[in-house]
Design an enzyme around this catalytic site. Structure first.
Site, PDB file in Angstrom:
ATOM      1  N   ASP A  56       3.442   1.082  13.814  1.00 19.25           N
ATOM      2  CA  ASP A  56       2.813  -0.236  13.908  1.00 19.25           C
ATOM      3  C   ASP A  56       3.631  -1.286  14.637  1.00 19.25           C
ATOM      4  OD1 ASP A  56       0.697   0.818  12.428  1.00 19.25           O
ATOM      5  OD2 ASP A  56       1.515   0.106  10.561  1.00 19.25           O
ATOM      6  N   ASP A  61       0.800  -1.223   0.000  1.00 20.29           N
ATOM      7  CA  ASP A  61       0.000   0.000   0.000  1.00 20.29           C
ATOM      8  C   ASP A  61       0.832   1.272   0.000  1.00 20.29           C
ATOM      9  OD1 ASP A  61       0.850  -0.454   2.582  1.00 20.29           O
ATOM     10  OD2 ASP A  61      -1.134  -0.348   3.488  1.00 20.29           O
TER      11      ASP A  61
END
Length: 741
Positions: A453, A74
């Protein structure tokens, strides 16, 4: 991990763009081991190995070439699988600073009749502030590319990014390509992607949802298009087809209702002539709570519901078992054999179902799965064993090996060769969005890192994923701060997002951690950067919410047991410790363009130099190592400033006109000042530079094949190895460069 990717993967609503033909740019090459920089110097660039860490949104095996596959991400570009070497080769590292929005890959297409041809549809965001998309085309499997710029925007990091391939080579004509967009309908090219125009006759009309065409798939000589802007009510079409490339029609009898609101992916079984479609009630990867799997016998038009498990039940602990369906892949060697994946199944964890009889019965591959994540230990997320996965939308079956299945998650790519034993198939693919780097002057590790993350890692080796995985005690998500005491390198502190506390300290250089016993109330909702003074006796923690709201900083002198508010510290600023004097801290007030300093270990701050650049530009204040009061201020679009008196005064450095981030490393032989590394502009381009003479002159050390999009977060040199530099990227992990000797 369920930590949302708010910083770089925010769900954004798009606006309509206009459709127009495209222009073509020249051929570029992304592959080079070591290439000369502008002045004749040469650097070798490699990834610091972590292994994955980002959302792999698509995997595509070539139907005509054994062992050839491509992957898309992405925000981190595209890759080609080298089956002989067992690793991925990055294909888009040549995209530079101005093309940062093209590091998101919306779709990949290959030409079954011409194995060398591969196409990429690029564009990370479809928002007004983002650039238009582009299509890259290659005749040599991505070794070199030609580029066609689009007049529409694509959204590889928006909702629906895990859907099927929106780019397709027409099954009747290799010169014809189709491209599905989010806001601008269907585009068509008749010259192998060199120019594009709106496809005539496509009946679906875009809405504000920003989904548009979800996938394109060849069904014999026909083309089917999934449509994501329907509402799921009976009579609302979400699947269209064309038999001749001109006339399009809604597929009759298609499923409707909440569980079939959005078609996510589709795969065609050429043996049985059946098209399998996965559905969900939202585009994903988040927000799905219902879904289904249906198949269409294309010869008769008959539909059948072959959903493995209906969402909506309860788990053993009584939690609601809600999810959608995502990936689907047929076995090219065995009729009626295929796999589908659940998606967004948090309560019972996502799985991959496999059938050998066209969907009459299914087996959950999760139930017998045995995982080996020794190559990438962070995948345990601080637990004893890894989970099967989450955000499973990329799913592929090797057309030459029925037992070779791979699927993507929000952090890696798993593969199996026997349907039971699974391991990351991720070598060479690095997608971390890195925000913190520290290179210690002593100790086992040459690098500590903090990423979105996956938190903080201790890199014992640069060529292997950290053996300890992500930092635990506590486990945290996105890192917001990482700092080392300048005169006591064994002492390190970190901050970040986490359910069980955000901050921790280490007395062994970041190998092990202890959580702060307490933290300010705001730390849970707005953790920000953290600093420790030269001897580690005082901590300063700043707070700012991702929506821009700034809060008062706090101070602790007992390893986070107690905290006190610092009213004189500029809200939201980044605290910077003097590396030599424990009494000194600094902060830059971007609202007023003022440098503030503390001479009492952070208890209070007073203004020093004023009249410096202010506003919403990017600012980085850095202290030169082992020196007191030697400060450097990087200012986007405004260059570089230096103070040698602790911020009482600053002078502008004349050698560059834009500076995004700055760091220091070991001095060159015979030099008495550390090497300076910078991402900035000394002439017409933004690049990576090194200076060995206190920023009087600069040497470009990257090259046109190694640019990695946006690289303005952090750069730092190695204090023990002259010439070695570590560079944070937004989607291509940690790059490290060394001079070719």
């Amino acid at each position: 991990m369920r930590t949302p990717r708010l910083s770089r993967r925010a769900v954004l609503a798009g606006s309509a763009a206009t459709v127009a033909a495209t222009a073509v740019s020249g051929v570029v090459s992304p592959v080079a081991v070591a290439a000369p920089a502008a002045d004749g110097s040469a650097y070798r660039w490699r990834n610091v190995v972590v292994g994955g860490t980002g959302f792999v949104t698509g995997v595509l095996f070539h139907p005509s070439v054994r062992g050839l596959a491509y992957a898309r991400t992405d925000i981190g570009g595209a890759y080609r699988w080298d089956d002989r070497a067992g690793r991925w080769t990055p294909l888009t590292d040549h995209l530079g600073w101005d093309d940062w929005n093209l590091l998101g890959v919306e779709a990949i297409a290959v030409d079954p009749a011409h194995p060398g041809r591969v196409y990429l549809a690029l564009g990370t965001y479809a928002q007004s502030w983002a650039g238009n998309g582009a299509v890259l085309r290659s005749e040599d499997r991505g070794a070199t590319w030609s580029r066609a710029d689009l007049d529409v925007k694509l959204g590889a990091n928006e909702d629906g990014r895990g859907a099927g391939e929106r780019l397709l080579v027409d099954p009747r004509d290799s010169d014809t390509l189709w491209l599905g967009t989010r806001h601008d309908g269907l585009l068509k090219s008749t010259d192998r992607g060199a120019t594009w125009a709106a496809a005539s006759g496509f009946p679906a009309k875009p809405s504000a949802s920003g989904q548009g065409v979800m996938f394109l798939v060849a069904v014999g000589r026909a083309v089917y298009a999934g449509w994501g802007d329907g509402d799921g009510t009976p009579g609302t079409a979400n699947l269209y087809r064309t038999a001749d490339g001109t006339a399009w029609e809604a597929v009759p009898g298609q499923p409707s209702g909440t569980a079939a609101k959005v078609p996510i992916r589709a795969a065609y079984d050429t043996h049985t002539r059946e098209l399998y479609v996965t559905y969900a009630n939202a585009p994903g990867p988040n927000g799905q709570s219902d879904g289904s799997v249906h198949k269409l016998r294309t010869a008769t038009g008959k539909w059948a519901d072959v959903t493995p498990v209906k969402p909506g039940g309860t788990t053993g602990d009584g939690s609601a078992d809600t999810f959608g369906y995502g990936g689907v892949a047929v076995d090219a060697r065995r009729p009626g054999t295929l796999a589908v994946s659940t998606n967004n199944r948090w309560a019972d964890v996502d799985t991959v179902y496999r059938t050998t009889n066209g969907g009459r019965t299914w087996t959950s591959l999760k139930d017998a799965a045995v995982f080996d994540v020794s190559e990438t230990p962070y995948l345990k997320w601080g637990d004893d064993k890894p989970k099967f996965g989450w955000w499973i939308q990329a799913l592929a079956v090797d057309p030459y090996d029925s037992k070779h299945i791979v699927y993507g998650t929000g952090a890696t790519l798993y593969g199996t060769r026997d349907l039971k034993r699974w391991a990351p198939q991720i070598r060479g693919l690095e997608e971390a969005s890195v925000v913190q780097l520290v290179s210690p002057p002593a100790g086992e590790a040459h690098l500590l890192s903090g990423s979105r993350d996956i938190g903080v890692m201790y890199h014992e080796r640069l060529t292997a994923s950290p053996a300890r995985g992500m930092a635990t005690n506590p486990v945290s998500g996105s890192a917001t701060g990482l700092a080392q005491a300048g005169a006591r390198p064994s002492y390190v502190v970190r901050a970040g997002w986490g359910d069980n506390g955000n901050g921790a300290y280490s007395n062994d250089g970041g190998q092990t951690w202890a959580p702060f016993e307490a933290q300010p109330d705001i730390a849970k909702d707005a953790p920000g950067p953290i600093a420790t003074n030269a001897d580690g006796s005082a901590l300063l923690w700043s707070f700012a919410h991702w929506d821009g709201t700034k809060y008062a900083a706090h101070r602790s002198t007992d390893n986070g047991t107690t905290w006190s508010e610092i009213s004189s510290f500029p809200k939201g600023a980044t605290p910077v410790a003097d590396p030599a004097d424990p009494a000194l801290f600094y902060a830059y007030d971007t609202d007023t363009g003022t440098l503030l300093a503390s001479t009492d270990s952070g208890r209070s701050f007073t203004a020093r130099a004023g009249g410096l650049p202010s506003g919403d530009a990017q600012f980085k204040l850095v202290a030169a190592p082992a020196r007191s009061g030697d400060l450097w201020l990087s200012v986007k679009w405004n260059g570089l400033y230096r103070s040698t008196d602790g911020g009482v005064s600053f002078s502008k450095v004349a050698s560059c006109w834009a500076s995004y981030t700055l760091g220091f490393g070991r001095a060159a032989d015979g030099a008495d000042y550390p090497a300076i590394y910078q991402v900035g502009s000394t002439d017409t381009i933004t690049a990576v530079y090194r200076s060995d003479d206190e920023a009087k002159t600069w040497t470009r050390i990257n090259d046109d094949a190694h640019q990695w999009g946006w690289t303005g977060e952090v750069i730092v040199g190695d204090p023990r190895v002259y010439g070695r530099v570590y560079l944070a990227t937004n989607g291509r992990g940690i790059q490290y460069g060394e001079p070719v000797r």
